[in-house]
Enzyme design. Sequence first.
Site, PDB file in Angstrom:
ATOM      1  N   LYS A  19      -4.870  48.526  52.900  1.00  0.00           N
ATOM      2  CA  LYS A  19      -5.341  47.147  52.668  1.00  0.00           C
ATOM      3  C   LYS A  19      -6.858  47.078  52.857  1.00  0.00           C
ATOM      4  CE  LYS A  19      -5.173  42.590  54.870  1.00  0.00           C
ATOM      5  NZ  LYS A  19      -4.664  41.748  53.790  1.00  0.00           N
ATOM      6  N   GLY A 441       2.306  18.673  53.095  1.00  0.00           N
ATOM      7  CA  GLY A 441       2.270  18.939  54.535  1.00  0.00           C
ATOM      8  C   GLY A 441       0.946  19.448  55.031  1.00  0.00           C
ATOM      9  N   ASP A 498       1.346  29.877  60.632  1.00  0.00           N
ATOM     10  CA  ASP A 498       2.282  30.345  59.636  1.00  0.00           C
ATOM     11  C   ASP A 498       3.519  29.480  59.758  1.00  0.00           C
ATOM     12  OD1 ASP A 498       3.438  33.026  58.112  1.00  0.00           O
ATOM     13  OD2 ASP A 498       4.943  32.067  59.380  1.00  0.00           O
ATOM     14  N   CYS A 525      -0.092  41.723  53.242  1.00  0.00           N
ATOM     15  CA  CYS A 525       0.997  42.141  54.118  1.00  0.00           C
ATOM     16  C   CYS A 525       1.480  40.942  54.922  1.00  0.00           C
ATOM     17  CB  CYS A 525       0.511  43.208  55.088  1.00  0.00           C
ATOM     18  SG  CYS A 525      -0.101  44.679  54.262  1.00  0.00           S
ATOM     19  N   HIS A 704      -2.403  26.101  43.448  1.00  0.00           N
ATOM     20  CA  HIS A 704      -2.797  27.500  43.633  1.00  0.00           C
ATOM     21  C   HIS A 704      -4.189  27.791  43.086  1.00  0.00           C
ATOM     22  CE1 HIS A 704       1.607  27.586  43.949  1.00  0.00           C
ATOM     23  NE2 HIS A 704       1.310  28.382  44.946  1.00  0.00           N
ATOM     24  N   CYS A 736       2.640  21.854  46.157  1.00  0.00           N
ATOM     25  CA  CYS A 736       2.916  22.512  47.435  1.00  0.00           C
ATOM     26  C   CYS A 736       1.834  22.111  48.430  1.00  0.00           C
ATOM     27  CB  CYS A 736       2.951  24.036  47.223  1.00  0.00           C
ATOM     28  SG  CYS A 736       3.571  24.963  48.648  1.00  0.00           S
TER      29      CYS A 736
HETATM   30  N1  GLN Z   1       4.777  22.119  54.573  1.00  0.00           N
HETATM   31  C1  GLN Z   1       4.308  23.373  54.106  1.00  0.00           C
HETATM   32  C2  GLN Z   1       2.841  23.255  53.706  1.00  0.00           C
HETATM   33  O1  GLN Z   1       2.468  22.257  53.207  1.00  0.00           O
HETATM   34  C3  GLN Z   1       5.106  23.857  52.936  1.00  0.00           C
HETATM   35  C4  GLN Z   1       4.677  25.248  52.505  1.00  0.00           C
HETATM   36  C5  GLN Z   1       5.585  25.873  51.481  1.00  0.00           C
HETATM   37  O2  GLN Z   1       6.402  25.218  50.882  1.00  0.00           O
HETATM   38  N2  GLN Z   1       5.435  27.154  51.236  1.00  0.00           N
HETATM   39  O3  GLN Z   1       2.065  24.170  53.866  1.00  0.00           O
HETATM   40 ZN    ZN Z   2       5.779  24.823  48.636  1.00  0.00          ZN
END
Ligand code: GLN
Ligand code: ZN
Length: 764
Positions: A19, A441, A498, A525, A704, A736
Amino acid sequence: MVQSAILGFPRMGVNRDLKKATEAYWGGKISQADLLAEAKRLRLAHWKIQKDAGVDVIPSNDFALYDQVLCHIQDFGAVPERYTKDGLDSVDQYFAMGRGHQKGGIDVPSLEMVKWFDSNYHYVKPTLQNNQTFKLVDSPKAVVEFNEAKEAGIKTRPVLVGPVSFLHLGKADRGQTVDPIDLLNKLLPVYEQLLVKLKEAGAETVQIDEPTLVFDLPAKTKAAFKPTYEKLASLGDKIPKLVFTTYFGDIVHNLDLLPKDIYAVHIDLVRNPEQLETVAAALGPKTILSAGVVDGRNIWKTNFKRAIETVESAIQKLGKERVIVATSSSLLHTPHTLASEKKLDPEVADWFSFASEKAVEIAIIAKAVTEGPAAVREQLEANAKSMQARATSSRTNDPKVKDRQSKVTAKDHERLSQFPARIAAQQKKLNLPLFPTTTIGSFPQTSEIRVQRNKFTKGEITEEQYDKFIEEEIKQNVKIQEELGLDVFVHGEPERNDMVQYFGERLNGYAFTTHAWVQSYGSRCVRPPIIVGDISRPAPMTVKESKYAVSVSSKPMKGMLTGPVTCLRWSFPRDDVHQSVQAQQLALALRDEVVDLEKAGVDVIQVDEPALREGLPLRSGKERDAYLEWAVNAFKLSTAGVEDATQIHSHFCYSEFQDFFHAIAALDADVLSIENSKSDAKLLRVFVDSAYPRHIGPGVYDIHSPRVPSEQEIRDRIEEMLQFLKPEQLWIDPDCGLKTRQWKETKEALVNMVNAAKFFRTKY
Ligand code: GLN
Ligand code: ZN
C-alpha cells in the site's frame, strides 16, 4: 506422502508495505523501478514465509500490484482502447484501468470494480468489445514470477483465473452487446500459449481457478466448461498438470461440469464440508482431491482434530496419493501475521491464526496424515488445548445473553401498529412538510476532526476536552443544517472513525487488532474487528451525542446506528456459532440503544444496513431464503421496541434490489433511503408494482464525487421519481453519507437539493 498447498497469500506485507509503495508511486514520491523492486521484495518474502513453514505447494502469480483479474486483462491483451491510445507505459496503463488516470492531459476513468464473490475484496471487471481479440503479452506475469521464484530456489505452482470464470466475471463494454462467454474460442488459444510457456519454464502444475462453478450458471456458461477442458487436456504433456480450483461454495449442483481427466480438483471444505463425499465419488479414477480445510476467509485457529478427520475421510475414499491438504481459498482475505499484534489479550490471541500462522497449520495437518499423529503430537495437543480454552472461556460464553436470546418471541419483531397508524402518530409529532429533506448521517470528516481524535487516542487531550470538541462540531453541524433549511437533522457523526468499529468498541464480545489489515481494493485495506464471544451492550453507545444534538436543534434530530447485519458482515464473525445467532445478539444490543435513544427524546432513528445485500448467499434457494429470514428478523428485532410515534429509517447504499425486494419490504422501516442517483429511476418501479406503502428517499445526487449537482438536475431527478412514487411517499436526500466530501461542495449541493424540494412543494 500427502502434500500441503496454499492457494494464494496476502500481498500487502507485514506493514502494508505494498500500500505504502503504490501510494508513494502514485504521489510521485518513488520511481517505477522502486515500486517494482518493492513488489519483488514482497513476493520473495512471502514465498519464504510459506517455504519456512514447510508448505509443499507454494503459489506464484497470486501477487498483484492492484488486482489479480486486472493482471489477466493486461496479459491477455484485453485492454480497452481508451487506455492504450495515449501511450502510457504498461504499469501506468494498468493503474489507469484500476483507478483512472487524470494527469498530463490524459483523463480516463477506471474500469468497473465489483465485489469478488461474497467477500469484501473487489476485482476489476474484464470489459469486453464486440470485436474483442486477445493476444498474450511477450513476458506474461505468470511466467516472470514463476522464474523469479525459481531463481530464488523456490518451486511454485502458478495461479491463473480460468478461462470460463474470466469471461463469466466480465461484461460487455459500454455500448457493446457481446456476451463475454461467446468470446471463449478467441480466448482459449491465449491460455494454451501461456500454459505451454509455463511448462517450458518448468512448472509441473498450475492452479486454474474456476470459482464461478459455485454459482447457478446460465446454460451457455455451463456448456463452456467441457470443450475448454477437453481442449486443454488434448495438449497432454505440452502443458503443466491442472488443479481445477473452486471455493466459496459447493459444486454439487454443477458436478457434471467437472473435467473428467483433470489432474486435480480443489474444493472448499470449510464452507461446505458436506460436499466431500459427493465430489469424491464424482472424480475421475486418477484425479486428486485438493481438500480445502484451513479457512482462507477468517482468522480462527484451525481445529486440527476436525480438519484431520475430514482429510482422513477423503484418504479413505481415494487413497493417500490422491489427496492434497490445502487452504479453503486464497489467504488473501486474512491478515498477514498474528505476530504483529502486541496489544491483544493473550487469552484471545491464542485463538487466532492469520496467513503466516495458517501456513504452519497446513504443513502440520499434512504431516499428521502422512506420518500419523505421533509425528506432530505436541502441536496437536497444544491445538486441542486452545480449542478447549476457547470453547469454555467466559469471554466466549455469556449465559445472560443466551438466556435473553431464549426469551425472544415473534412479537418482539413487530412494531405496535401497522404503518398507517404509525405514520399518522409520527406526522403529528414531527410535523414535516411534503418532500421532507434530510441527509444520510455523516458530514465531512475534516482534518481537524482527525487531529483531535488522534490526540485523544494518544492521551494528549483529556476525554473532557475531546467531548467538548465533539459537542462543538455537533453544534456547528446543526447550525449549518438550520441555515440550509433541511427538515430532519443529523448530528453528523464527527465522533465516529468507522461505522462498525465504533460500535464494536462499545460492545462486549469484540476484540480489536492493530495490524490485521486485509485488502479491500487496490491499495485500500480494512481492519475488521473480531467477534470473539456473546455480544451485549454494557452501556449506551450513542445517546450522549444524540441527546446533545437534540438539545441544540430546533428541528427533529435523527439518531444514527449501524444495523446488526452490517456489524456482523463487516467484522470477522465467530465460526463456532451460526451467524444468525450473532446477528440476533447484535440486534438485541441495538434494540436497547434504540429504546434509550427514544427515551432521550430522539424521535427519528436510522439503522443503516448497507451490507444486507452482500450477505446474500451466492445461489438462490434454501440457503438464500434462510439468510433473508434471519437477516430481516435481526433488523426488525433491533428496531421494533419503539412507540408508534418514533420514526424508524433505514439506509442502503445500493439500488439493485429486485432480486430481494420482498426482504426490503419486510424490514417494515417507516422510511428507506437508497442509492439511486447513478441508476435508472425505472428501478423504482418495483415500489409501484408491489404497492409499497411506506416512505422512500431515493438519493437525488451522487456523493462519491465532488461535483455539485444543479438545482435543475435535482428537479429533473425528482420529476422522474414522481413517475413511480407518490408525492406523500417521497423524501429528498443524497445517495449516502457525506463524510468523504469537503464542506464547500456539501453546502452547495444541499442548497440546490433543498431548493428543488421547495419547488415541488409549491407544485403539490
Ligand atoms: N450513516 C452512515 C453515514 O452517513 C451511512 C454510511 C453508509 O451507508 N455506508 O456515513
Ligand atoms: Zn450509504
